[in-house]
Structure formats: C-alpha cells, structure tokens
Scaffold this active site. Structure first.
Site, mmCIF file in Angstrom:
data_model
loop_
_atom_site.group_PDB
_atom_site.id
_atom_site.type_symbol
_atom_site.label_atom_id
_atom_site.label_comp_id
_atom_site.label_asym_id
_atom_site.label_seq_id
_atom_site.Cartn_x
_atom_site.Cartn_y
_atom_site.Cartn_z
ATOM 1 C CD GLU A 49 -2.937 -1.092 2.274
ATOM 2 O OE1 GLU A 49 -3.711 -1.744 2.443
ATOM 3 O OE2 GLU A 49 -2.693 -0.346 3.514
ATOM 4 C CG ASP A 60 -3.339 8.878 7.561
ATOM 5 O OD1 ASP A 60 -3.218 7.547 7.533
ATOM 6 O OD2 ASP A 60 -3.438 9.442 6.470
#
Length: 268
Positions: A49, A60
C-alpha cells in the site's frame, strides 16, 4: 483476474496470509520510494500500500501526517506518485500495488484521467478514505473500467447494514480498521478483531485485511490467524522518520529488519 485476486488465491492455496506494508510515497524523498518498495518485497510483502501525500489527512495519526508533510515538502504530487509506481513496475510486474489517499487531489486531477493514468502506471487498487458509498457510483465505474479494485475501510463501529453496502461496492479486499481512532493510536485487542472479522465473513466473500495497531511480529502473527491479510503501516513509517537522514539503502535495510520477522512469524 486482477493481481490482487491472484495474490490472495495463491496465498490461500499455500495456507499463508498476506503481509501488506504501507509507506508514504516520496517520504523522505521521491528518489527513495522505489528502492524501499523493492526492499519490502524482498522482506516478504505480498501487496504494497502506497500513501499519496495529502495536507489534511483525517484517518492518519501524527506519524503518517508527518510523513505526508515530508513528502509534500520534497515535491511529491499525484503525478510523481504514479511515476514512482511506473518505475517500480519496470522490474516488478507481479506485486499488487494499492494507492491510499483522499478525494481532493484525485478530484483535482479528474477521476477518469486519474484512473487511466493509474492503470497505465500499473496500479491494482485504490483506497480513498473519504469516499463514501453513497457518493461512489460514478467513481466506482471509472476504476472498474480500468480493472482497478476499489478498496474500502470498515471499522468496529460500522453497522452490519452499512458494512454490507460497502462490501457490495468493494473489490480486491476490504480493510478492517482494528481500533477506534487514527493510525498508530491504540493497542490492538486481537479477540475483538477476531469477533468482528468473523461477523464480516457472514456478509462478504472478499479477503479481509486488518490494519491499525500492528507493531511487531507477535501481533502480526496473532492477527493472521483470523484475517486474510495483515496491514502494517505506522511502525514502518516511524522507522523511515527515524532514519530519514541516512541513505536509502540504510532505510531499506531498517524496513526489512521489521518486516522479515513478521513474515517469518506469520508463516510459522
């Protein structure tokens, strides 16, 4: 058949689970990323990824936010990310690549134009964190036309009805977020993960990858017992940050030293 589907089917036949590392493209420099990708494959990665840096990431935690800041400061943009994938594909045509990111840069690029460019670069899947299923119809078609899998996040708070709607749109695999929070934010409860993964298997036949909170070989092995794939991000990105002033070969070795024991423990 897509590279992602082939990968999971091959692993299933051999009784293994996918090891799926995440790094941010262009961190600490765009010139490093291809070398780091090859190092991940050498250490046992089955799928990679690749984060597309964005200035306002919502899923995040601080570790990956800082990686995005370093990448953007180094001049990385969507076109550069695709150039990195194309360069990787010159010598590796087998390992599936999934791009992860947010809608804004892709909308600016243009969904169809981005999908076409991603296909040409050798991208196999895409995960857009803020693309809701209600808004995804036209976007899904852009990627399906180019045989790019659209991968979705599912969380501990996703209701069964919504999970079914999401899984019906998804392809490749689904990404189960193992903790309530952002990346790198909490300890993993493997028993809870197993419970949720078992419930998801009742509504989808897609492989299930589990991410967020996987930091070492022991945790990776435990998660691999119930999931089809183990997704490892923050610990790798942290390692890049800690070694960002070193040569890319040094960082590659540091990533391999984390990932290889995970591979070994998962296969034991």
């Amino acid at each position: 058949m897509s590279r992602i589907k082939q990968c999971f089917e091959k692993l299933e036949k051999s009784g293994k689970k996918a090891l799926i590392p995440y790094i941010t493209a262009g961190d600490p420099s765009p010139d490093y990323t291809v070398t780091l990708m090859h190092a991940l494959v050498a250490a046992g990665a089955d799928v990679i990824e690749i984060g597309m840096p964005f200035s306002d990431p919502m899923a995040d935690g601080p570790v990956i936010q800082l990686a995005c800041e370093r990448s953007l400061a180094a001049g990385t943009n969507v076109k550069k990310v695709l150039q990195i994938i194309a360069e990787f594909r010159q010598s590796n045509k087998a390992t599936p690549i999934v791009l992860m990111g947010y809608l804004n840069p892709i909308e600016f690029f243009g969904y169809q134009a981005f999908s076409d460019a991603a296909k040409d670069a050798g991208v196999d899947g895409i995960l857009l964190v803020d693309l809701t299923p209600e808004e995804a119809t036209d976007v899904v078609e852009c990627f399906r036309e180019n045989e790019i899998d659209l991968i979705y996040l599912l969380s501990p708070t996703t209701t069964p009805d919504r999970a079914k709607k999401i899984c019906d749109l998804a392809s490749g695999y689904v990404y189960y977020v193992s903790v309530k929070g952002v990346t790198g934010s909490a300890e993993l409860d493997v028993d809870s993960v197993k419970k949720h993964v078992d419930s998801l298997r009742e509504i989808t036949s897609l492989p299930i990858g589990v991410g967020f909170g996987i930091r070492d070989a022991k945790t990776a092995a435990a998660v691999s017992k119930c999931a089809d794939g183990v997704i490892v991000g923050s610990v790798l990105v942290n390692t890049i940050a800690a070694n960002k002033d070193h040569q890319k070969e040094h960082i590659a070795d540091a990533l391999g030293a984390i990932l290889a024991p995970m591979r070994e423990e998962m296969d034991a």
